[in-house]
Design an enzyme around this catalytic site. Structure first.
Site, PDB file in Angstrom:
ATOM      1  CB  ALA A   1      55.137  37.114  75.193  1.00 40.56           C
TER       2      ALA A   1
ATOM      3  N   GLY B   1      57.119  43.760  76.681  1.00 40.82           N
ATOM      4  CA  GLY B   1      57.748  42.632  77.388  1.00 40.82           C
ATOM      5  C   GLY B   1      56.712  41.623  77.847  1.00 40.82           C
TER       6      GLY B   1
ATOM      7  N   GLY C   1      53.116  39.548  70.600  1.00 42.41           N
ATOM      8  CA  GLY C   1      53.323  38.987  69.258  1.00 42.41           C
ATOM      9  C   GLY C   1      53.530  37.478  69.323  1.00 42.41           C
ATOM     10  CB  SER C   2      55.538  35.345  71.603  1.00 37.42           C
ATOM     11  OG  SER C   2      56.741  35.992  71.303  1.00 37.42           O
TER      12      SER C   2
ATOM     13  CE  LYS D   1      57.271  37.240  78.215  1.00 32.65           C
ATOM     14  NZ  LYS D   1      58.257  38.179  78.753  1.00 32.65           N
TER      15      LYS D   1
ATOM     16  CG  ASP E   1      59.237  35.303  75.137  1.00 37.32           C
ATOM     17  OD1 ASP E   1      59.946  34.619  75.907  1.00 37.32           O
ATOM     18  OD2 ASP E   1      59.229  36.548  75.126  1.00 37.32           O
TER      19      ASP E   1
HETATM   20  O1  C5P Z   1      63.788  34.616  69.669  1.00 38.38           O
HETATM   21  P1  C5P Z   1      63.357  36.029  69.405  1.00 38.38           P
HETATM   22  O2  C5P Z   1      63.243  36.327  67.933  1.00 38.38           O
HETATM   23  O3  C5P Z   1      62.130  36.405  70.150  1.00 38.38           O
HETATM   24  O4  C5P Z   1      64.527  36.965  69.982  1.00 38.38           O
HETATM   25  C1  C5P Z   1      64.625  38.331  69.660  1.00 38.38           C
HETATM   26  C2  C5P Z   1      66.051  38.821  69.958  1.00 38.38           C
HETATM   27  O5  C5P Z   1      66.272  38.807  71.368  1.00 38.38           O
HETATM   28  C3  C5P Z   1      67.149  37.960  69.393  1.00 38.38           C
HETATM   29  O6  C5P Z   1      67.495  38.353  68.101  1.00 38.38           O
HETATM   30  C4  C5P Z   1      68.286  38.199  70.363  1.00 38.38           C
HETATM   31  O7  C5P Z   1      68.911  39.441  70.096  1.00 38.38           O
HETATM   32  C5  C5P Z   1      67.570  38.353  71.677  1.00 38.38           C
HETATM   33  N1  C5P Z   1      67.476  37.121  72.482  1.00 38.38           N
HETATM   34  C6  C5P Z   1      68.626  36.584  73.060  1.00 38.38           C
HETATM   35  N2  C5P Z   1      68.520  35.454  73.833  1.00 38.38           N
HETATM   36  C7  C5P Z   1      67.318  34.882  74.066  1.00 38.38           C
HETATM   37  C8  C5P Z   1      66.145  35.419  73.484  1.00 38.38           C
HETATM   38  C9  C5P Z   1      66.264  36.539  72.700  1.00 38.38           C
HETATM   39  O8  C5P Z   1      69.723  37.105  72.888  1.00 38.38           O
HETATM   40  N3  C5P Z   1      67.252  33.813  74.852  1.00 38.38           N
END
Ligand code: C5P
Length: 285
Positions: A101, A99, A103-104, A11, A137
């Site tokens: 995604a 950036g 892994g997602s 993405k 993501d």
């Molecule tokens: O959800 P995910 O594990 O991908 O997020 C990785 C890190 O990015 C989180 O631990 C947080 O520090 C930050 N994050 C955030 N707000 C979001 C998405 C991610 O603060 N909406």
């Protein structure tokens, strides 16, 4: 069926805004997300011996439960109360720490694949909830296309498809820590934000040049200065070479430029960084 092969598409963020920090430590976001035709291939196989194995075509990337795809498999099996063995093999094409995604997308592909293999036929709502447990993501990666993402990134609204265009993605050598960039934003007032409403109007009108001018990511101004300089230099290069607009995606470090066509995108003079040419992809589920 014992085995499926899924495509895990990357993405880009056409706009990225961080609205506020939440009590749970996450941030409320507002982002226009776009799937592009750069993808990892994810092979998912069921075995009789319980356990989750994740292999990957790159030695420097995490395997097994250290990989988000392993976490996705574990969450899925737990949700459907199954103890079958699952082997995943990821053939990586999406740049990591970009950036985009990657892994997602692999995690979402595992959830989609296991739903097929185990014939669990979960509803869209159940699938998206499972994805949200794995990462912010992952729901978008399951759904794909063009969407507005809010909340942590998991509250999705489908948008009209991006008009046909060409995209150049440039991945500089550095990587940026996502929590560090969120932290940098927390410490200050955000002066400039994307005009998300204006972008959505242009998307509805199919006005690609207009959208090019409105690509914007609030993380760019808080990059450490040397990295910001590199991002700015790549953007300037893309604009000099015919881009309608250019922007960093997510927390970087990939930078992309939007072009009127793939042919126009391919005319960009090469840069000394990994470069990918892509087109938008419509909804994947
Ligand atoms: O959800 P995910 O594990 O991908 O997020 C990785 C890190 O990015 C989180 O631990 C947080 O520090 C930050 N994050 C955030 N707000 C979001 C998405 C991610 O603060 N909406």
């Amino acid at each position: 069926m014992r085995r499926v092969r899924e495509r895990a598409y990357a993405k880009l963020n056409l706009t990225l805004d961080v609205l506020r920090k939440r009590p749970d430590g996450y941030h409320d976001m507002e982002m226009v997300m776009q799937t592009v035709d750069l993808y990892d291939t994810v092979d998912i196989t069921l075995n009789d011996v319980p356990g989750i194995e994740v292999g990957i075509s790159r030695d420097d990337l995490p395997k097994n439960l250290h990989n988000l795809a392993g976490k996705a498999a574990a969450e899925f099996l737990n949700f459907v109360n199954e103890s079958v063995g699952v082997s995943v093999y990821i053939t990586k094409n999406i740049p990591d720490k970009a950036g985009m995604a990657g892994g997602s997308a692999d995690a979402a592909a595992v959830i989609r694949g296991l739903d097929k293999l185990l014939e669990t036929r979960l509803s869209d709502k159940e699938l998206l909830e499972l994805c949200a447990k794995v990462g912010s993501d992952v729901p978008f990666c399951l759904r794909g296309g063009t969407a507005l993402a809010r909340g942590r990134g998991e509250v999705l609204t489908d948008l009209p498809a991006l008009p046909r265009c060409g995209i150049v993605i440039v991945k500089p050598d550095f990587s940026v820590s996502t929590p560090a960039l969120f932290g940098a934003l927390d410490g200050q007032e955000i002066e400039n934000r994307p005009d998300t409403a204006g972008f959505l109007d242009l998307l509805k009108a199919g006005d690609l040049p207009g959208m090019g001018k409105k690509l914007y990511n609030v993380f760019e101004p808080v990059l450490p200065p040397p990295e910001r300089e590199t991002v700015d230099a790549i953007k300037a290069h893309l604009l000099r070479n015919g881009a309608l607009g250019a922007c960093m995606t997510g927390t970087g470090s990939a930078v992309f430029g939007l072009f009127p066509s793939l042919e126009a995108a391919k005319r960009v003079k090469p840069l000394p960084y990994a470069t990918f040419f892509a087109s938008p992809v419509e909804k994947t589920v």
